[in-house]
Design a protein around this motif. Structure first.
Motif, PDB file in Angstrom:
ATOM      1  N   LYS A  30       0.829  -1.207   0.000  1.00  0.00           N
ATOM      2  CA  LYS A  30       0.000   0.000   0.000  1.00  0.00           C
ATOM      3  C   LYS A  30       0.861   1.254   0.000  1.00  0.00           C
ATOM      4  O   LYS A  30       0.535   2.254  -0.665  1.00  0.00           O
ATOM      5  N   SER A  45       1.161   4.278  -2.846  1.00  0.00           N
ATOM      6  CA  SER A  45       0.752   5.626  -2.440  1.00  0.00           C
ATOM      7  C   SER A  45       1.810   6.687  -2.723  1.00  0.00           C
ATOM      8  O   SER A  45       1.490   7.882  -2.751  1.00  0.00           O
ATOM      9  N   PHE A 102      -0.732   7.889   3.207  1.00  0.00           N
ATOM     10  CA  PHE A 102      -1.889   7.385   2.484  1.00  0.00           C
ATOM     11  C   PHE A 102      -2.888   8.460   2.079  1.00  0.00           C
ATOM     12  O   PHE A 102      -3.442   8.419   0.977  1.00  0.00           O
ATOM     13  N   ASP A 103      -3.120   9.435   2.959  1.00  0.00           N
ATOM     14  CA  ASP A 103      -4.123  10.457   2.666  1.00  0.00           C
ATOM     15  C   ASP A 103      -3.685  11.799   3.216  1.00  0.00           C
ATOM     16  O   ASP A 103      -4.351  12.397   4.068  1.00  0.00           O
TER      17      ASP A 103
END
Length: 219
Positions: free
Chosen positions: A171, A175, A214-215
């Motif tokens: 992940k 990203s 991630f965000d």
């Protein structure tokens, strides 16, 4: 300084970090308390200073304050938001305009919200001693809102980061843009200081990686 409906810090549009109404941590409050008088002094001298030098000066000034000793330059712009709430709510100029990158400039994100030259000029012309009681009230409000976290030691934070990074490797790689096709260890290296600072502060590992990798949101 409370919103009557939510009981949380009233959010100004220019405070990007607080648009989702995140409450400060105890570290946020400690750094705001330390950084505000330093910013006032810098404004009075009318001399720009880099983030790196600002953090080093803070560490020299407060050698026994663990929150300050753990601070890093890369997150300082975000920490200034809790000083900026005070200046925004009182319609004062922004003191953090004096702190710049190594090239002597403010970031594009900052300049999109503020005119740095105007903020520097107006903050230098402000007699900040007249507003000490307002600042004290702001600090008291931040302390009431502060989230208490259990700090971690560096070794504990480092192990937690390494374990999570191994588990979430796919992940993480998906990203982070990697045009140069860097190996995984080099790909995540720029993020390590900020992750370590956040983990030592006591933040949840998943939230830390969400916020940083991630965000992320622009400061």
């Amino acid at each position: 300084m409370n919103d009557e409906n939510t009981g949380e810090v009233r959010v100004m549009e220019k405070n990007n970090f607080l648009k989702d109404r995140k409450k400060p941590t105890e570290t946020d409050v400690a750094l705001a308390i330390a950084y505000y008088p330093m910013l006032v002094e810098i404004s009075a001298r009318q001399e720009k200073i880099t983030f790196d030098q600002f953090v080093q000066n803070a560490k020299a000034r407060y050698p026994k304050d663990q929150a300050i000793q753990n601070a890093i330059a890369i997150s300082t712009g975000r920490r200034f938001e809790f000083v900026r709430i005070f200046t925004e709510l009182n319609e004062f100029p922004d003191l953090s305009a004096w702190v710049v990158n190594k090239a002597g400039k403010n970031s594009a994100a900052y300049s999109a919200d503020y005119d740095p030259d105007v903020e520097r000029e107006n903050s230098a012309d402000t007699d900040w001693t007249l507003y000490q009681s307002e600042w004290d009230a702001h600090v008291a409000e931040l302390k009431k809102l502060a989230i208490k976290l259990q700090r971690r030691k560096p070794d504990e934070a480092r192990k937690l980061m390494a374990d999570f990074a191994r588990k979430m490797r796919s992940k993480i790689e998906a990203s982070i843009p990697n045009k140069k096709k860097l190996p995984y260890t080099l790909l995540i290296k720029p993020y390590r200081p900020l992750i370590m600072e956040s983990l030592m502060e006591g933040k949840d590992i998943e939230l830390v990686f969400d916020d940083i990798i991630f965000d992320p949101t622009d400061d």
